[in-house]
Design a protein around this motif. Structure first.
Motif, mmCIF file in Angstrom:
data_model
loop_
_atom_site.group_PDB
_atom_site.id
_atom_site.type_symbol
_atom_site.label_atom_id
_atom_site.label_comp_id
_atom_site.label_asym_id
_atom_site.label_seq_id
_atom_site.Cartn_x
_atom_site.Cartn_y
_atom_site.Cartn_z
ATOM 1 N N TYR A 129 4.555 3.792 -13.621
ATOM 2 C CA TYR A 129 4.966 3.772 -12.202
ATOM 3 C C TYR A 129 4.933 5.209 -11.682
ATOM 4 O O TYR A 129 4.032 5.577 -10.938
ATOM 5 C CB TYR A 129 6.346 3.109 -12.048
ATOM 6 N N MET A 130 5.877 6.036 -12.116
ATOM 7 C CA MET A 130 5.868 7.418 -11.621
ATOM 8 C C MET A 130 4.586 8.127 -12.060
ATOM 9 O O MET A 130 4.113 7.953 -13.184
ATOM 10 C CB MET A 130 7.084 8.186 -12.162
ATOM 11 N N SER A 131 4.069 8.969 -11.174
ATOM 12 C CA SER A 131 2.832 9.687 -11.494
ATOM 13 C C SER A 131 3.007 10.592 -12.710
ATOM 14 O O SER A 131 2.046 10.850 -13.433
ATOM 15 C CB SER A 131 2.384 10.502 -10.285
ATOM 16 N N TYR A 187 -3.595 1.118 -13.239
ATOM 17 C CA TYR A 187 -2.407 1.732 -12.630
ATOM 18 C C TYR A 187 -2.156 1.099 -11.264
ATOM 19 O O TYR A 187 -2.970 1.263 -10.339
ATOM 20 C CB TYR A 187 -2.640 3.238 -12.500
ATOM 21 N N THR A 213 0.324 1.406 -8.783
ATOM 22 C CA THR A 213 1.401 1.998 -7.977
ATOM 23 C C THR A 213 0.786 2.900 -6.917
ATOM 24 O O THR A 213 -0.175 3.622 -7.207
ATOM 25 C CB THR A 213 2.333 2.829 -8.904
ATOM 26 N N PRO A 214 1.334 2.886 -5.679
ATOM 27 C CA PRO A 214 0.841 3.850 -4.692
ATOM 28 C C PRO A 214 1.102 5.260 -5.204
ATOM 29 O O PRO A 214 2.131 5.506 -5.840
ATOM 30 C CB PRO A 214 1.686 3.561 -3.433
ATOM 31 N N TYR A 215 0.183 6.170 -4.933
ATOM 32 C CA TYR A 215 0.371 7.498 -5.518
ATOM 33 C C TYR A 215 -0.207 8.575 -4.614
ATOM 34 O O TYR A 215 -0.708 8.300 -3.532
ATOM 35 C CB TYR A 215 -0.184 7.523 -6.946
ATOM 36 N N GLU A 216 -0.161 9.823 -5.094
ATOM 37 C CA GLU A 216 -0.427 11.004 -4.279
ATOM 38 C C GLU A 216 -1.902 11.415 -4.239
ATOM 39 O O GLU A 216 -2.279 12.322 -3.492
ATOM 40 C CB GLU A 216 0.404 12.179 -4.818
ATOM 41 N N TYR A 257 9.498 15.513 -8.722
ATOM 42 C CA TYR A 257 8.349 15.412 -9.642
ATOM 43 C C TYR A 257 7.061 15.384 -8.824
ATOM 44 O O TYR A 257 7.093 15.467 -7.598
ATOM 45 C CB TYR A 257 8.487 14.201 -10.587
ATOM 46 N N CYS A 314 4.540 13.393 -7.663
ATOM 47 C CA CYS A 314 4.092 12.553 -6.539
ATOM 48 C C CYS A 314 4.729 13.000 -5.214
ATOM 49 O O CYS A 314 4.010 13.187 -4.222
ATOM 50 C CB CYS A 314 4.364 11.078 -6.830
ATOM 51 N N VAL A 318 12.129 8.075 -5.211
ATOM 52 C CA VAL A 318 11.812 6.844 -5.940
ATOM 53 C C VAL A 318 13.038 6.363 -6.707
ATOM 54 O O VAL A 318 13.985 7.115 -6.947
ATOM 55 C CB VAL A 318 10.633 7.029 -6.944
ATOM 56 N N THR A 335 7.199 4.452 -0.675
ATOM 57 C CA THR A 335 7.716 3.986 -1.970
ATOM 58 C C THR A 335 8.860 2.983 -1.808
ATOM 59 O O THR A 335 9.146 2.226 -2.744
ATOM 60 C CB THR A 335 8.214 5.180 -2.818
HETATM 61 C C1 ACM Z 1 4.509 7.501 -7.803
HETATM 62 O O1 ACM Z 1 5.001 8.387 -8.506
HETATM 63 N N1 ACM Z 1 3.199 7.288 -7.824
HETATM 64 C C2 ACM Z 1 5.337 6.663 -6.938
#
Ligand code: ACM
Length: 395
Positions: free
Chosen positions: A88-90, A109, A111-114, A155, A157, A211, A238
């Protein structure tokens, strides 16, 4: 160590699953785990893939990046999987990628991300920045103004998403009024301090990249200090139905999220998928953008395995680009050039029932631009209105 036994052509097809059941982002990851189970069960009920069952090997990384990497290695070397879905977390995806690449495995993967990433060993089915941050910027800057406070979890993202958002704001003559990062285990008092400072600074809106458990604390603190979501909303990519269910609709109502999927989408495909999901996991199980991407990526994967008759990543890499699927959000497609996914971006506002009223939607699916080559915010976000538009209705 490199695995030698790549000729796995009979017996179940094993897929590794790395979603956390405990830790800061467990609520969102639980939706992804359940979507993965649902899709695998659907595939198996329909006869599996070329007669072979999908067998999920689920391990719990407890939201610790190092554990994701260790468990990915364990999945590949001990459980003999060649495909992993999860993260989940980048920070967790970035921890896993060297292991995935070293063994020439595949990671899906959801999850929406950066953005600002490409690996030929990763299929990205969550939104890239031009599918979440750009639409959100277009909508918020048009409808609310350009003095913006940013608050995020500490972190990668949030740092990167804020960098993109900052560029978009400054290029349009706006002002970044404040930028704060809080640790994943920050407490109520920390969020209260941030909310008090935001109230004093009086921005036009707040861009949140918080998040996990902190999301509910942020929105509660915002309400506690008397900020009005209909005047000064929190805008996020998020905050989803999973976190709204935790904080309650009385806290979340009026706030805005940009995503490629909301549970409230009124299509037959979505209603049918939701009915199967809630029959399996309970009527009050929230679905969100992470759930949907985790669900459709399993079906895309099964289709790819069917086409090459093996779960060999090298062969799958050849057929995955260009594959399409009728997902609950609409027809999605894995991009031939960047391993990301064409998605249907939406803007939603939380209503009194804890669902998102869809107040803007892209007229067609959008190709991912993971490196944000274009800073043009989409035209449809300026035309979106601040009240509900039934999904599928063209204005
Ligand atoms: C994320 O860390 N991609 C929500």
């Amino acid at each position: 160590m490199i695995r030698q036994d790549t000729d796995c052509t009979s017996g179940p097809i094993k897929i590794g699953v790395l979603y956390s059941s405990s830790g800061a982002t467990a609520a969102a990851e639980r939706t992804q785990l359940q979507a993965t189970l649902l899709a695998a069960e659907e595939i198996n009920r329909a006869g599996g893939v070329l007669g072979r069952e999908i067998e999920l090997v689920c391990l719990d990384p407890q939201c610790e990046p190092r554990r994701y990497a260790d468990l990915a290695e364990q999945l590949i070397l001990e459980h003999r999987v060649r495909i992993v879905v999860g993260c989940y977390m980048s920070s967790t995806r970035k921890a896993v990628i060297p292991t995935i690449e070293r063994h020439n495995a595949l990671l899906f993967y959801a999850t929406p991300y950066e953005g600002f990433e490409y690996s030929r060993n990763v299929i990205y089915t969550g939104a890239a920045p031009n599918q979440n941050t750009l639409p959100l910027a277009g909508f918020m800057l048009t409808h609310y103004g350009s003095r913006v406070c940013m608050v995020g979890s500490d972190y990668v993202c949030p740092y990167e998403s804020n960098r993109v958002m900052s560029d978009l704001i400054l290029e349009r003559g706006g002002e970044k009024v404040d930028e704060t990062y809080l640790p994943l285990d920050a407490r109520w008092e920390n969020y209260l301090d941030v909310a008090k400072r935001i109230r004093q600074l009086s921005p036009d809106f707040i861009f949140s990249t918080v998040v996990g458990e902190g999301i509910s604390l942020l929105y509660r603190a915002f309400q506690y200090v008397g900020l009005d979501p209909y005047r000064t909303p929190i805008a996020s990519h998020t905050t989803s139905e999973a976190e709204v269910a935790l904080m309650g609709s009385d806290v979340a109502e009026g706030h805005i999220t940009s995503a490629a999927y909301f549970q409230s989408i009124e299509t037959e495909a979505n209603r049918a998928a939701l009915a199967r999901y809630q029959a399996r996991f309970g009527d009050d199980s929230p679905a969100n953008m992470c759930w949907e991407a985790a669900y459709f990526q399993m079906h895309l994967l099964a289709d790819a395995i069917r086409r090459v008759r093996t779960d060999d990543p090298t062969l799958l890499q050849r057929v995955l680009p260009g594959l399409e699927f009728d997902a609950p959000q609409g027809r999605v497609r894995i991009d031939e050039h960047n391993n990301h996914t064409y998605l249907h971006p939406l803007i939603g506002r939380v209503n009194g029932a804890g669902q998102f009223d869809i107040i803007g939607r892209a007229p067609e699916r959008v190709k991912a631009d993971p490196y944000v080559v274009s800073h043009t915010t989409p035209r449809w976000t300026a035309q979106a209105v601040a009240h509900s538009v039934p999904y599928g209705v063209q204005r």
